[in-house]
Design an enzyme around this catalytic site. Sequence first.
Site, PDB file in Angstrom:
ATOM      1  N   HIS A   1     -10.330   1.149   0.449  1.00  0.00           N
ATOM      2  CA  HIS A   1     -10.763   0.300   1.552  1.00  0.00           C
ATOM      3  C   HIS A   1     -12.285   0.120   1.591  1.00  0.00           C
ATOM      4  O   HIS A   1     -12.804  -0.570   2.471  1.00  0.00           O
ATOM      5  CB  HIS A   1     -10.296   0.891   2.885  1.00  0.00           C
ATOM      6  CG  HIS A   1      -8.811   0.813   3.094  1.00  0.00           C
ATOM      7  ND1 HIS A   1      -7.934   1.688   2.493  1.00  0.00           N
ATOM      8  CD2 HIS A   1      -8.055  -0.043   3.830  1.00  0.00           C
ATOM      9  CE1 HIS A   1      -6.698   1.380   2.853  1.00  0.00           C
ATOM     10  NE2 HIS A   1      -6.746   0.340   3.657  1.00  0.00           N
TER      11      HIS A   1
ATOM     12  N   GLU B   1       0.823  -1.212   0.000  1.00  0.00           N
ATOM     13  CA  GLU B   1       0.000   0.000   0.000  1.00  0.00           C
ATOM     14  C   GLU B   1       0.855   1.259   0.000  1.00  0.00           C
ATOM     15  O   GLU B   1       0.543   2.234  -0.695  1.00  0.00           O
ATOM     16  CB  GLU B   1      -0.937  -0.011   1.212  1.00  0.00           C
ATOM     17  CG  GLU B   1      -2.039  -1.053   1.087  1.00  0.00           C
ATOM     18  CD  GLU B   1      -2.964  -1.086   2.301  1.00  0.00           C
ATOM     19  OE1 GLU B   1      -2.667  -0.377   3.296  1.00  0.00           O
ATOM     20  OE2 GLU B   1      -3.972  -1.817   2.266  1.00  0.00           O
TER      21      GLU B   1
END
Length: 222
Positions: free
Chosen positions: A112, A78
């Site tokens: 997310h 990420e």
Amino acid sequence: PSFLGLLGLRLEGLVPAVILPLGLMAVLFAGPLLDLHLKYRRKPPHAHTGDFLFDFFPNCPEPRLQRLRNVVIAPLAEEFVFRSCMGALLTAGGLSLGKIVLFSPLFFGTAHLHHCYGMVREGTPLRQALIVSAVQFTYTSMFGALEMFIFLRTGHLAAVFVAHAWCNLLGLPSLEWLSTQSLTYPHRHSIGVAFLAGVAGFALALMPLTSPSLYGGSIFWR
């Protein structure tokens, strides 16, 4: 600057990039760390598994591969995508540092939102799943802004990786210590002071500990 340098992959300033951001995040989590320490000490012996990470950090999964994914692989992937690549790309596109810090985390937060679908599939009511996802989007976007700020200041992928790994290990700070059912409820005043001191210490140390001069300069922050 080299291509790898633009991605935050460089040796100059690597040691402080690993140590200082980790220390900074440890200060921020002073309250949760005290809470976890007291819980660990107050657990009965039979409640310990012998695996310190699992026993001390409740957010740390017991299966080793899942732990590796949560604490190492996911933060590294990420941060490489949302800080290294995106930071370099937006900087090259001419965006100001302020706009990069404020707007790039929205992509990180959006990434997310798929958890909402997973929760609905597992039987969570849609309304509840949307509320949880909205809260998650908010705090991941705020965390993304902090991480981008640290990346631009330090110019190091390592700096944001260790900070992200630490936060994944601890999870969101819990307020369970305020409950009369909590093992650490008798220490709630000490934990509360530690929470406030941690936030204040973090605010005071953020700029000094991310000063580009400590990391051999930053090609982003001028």
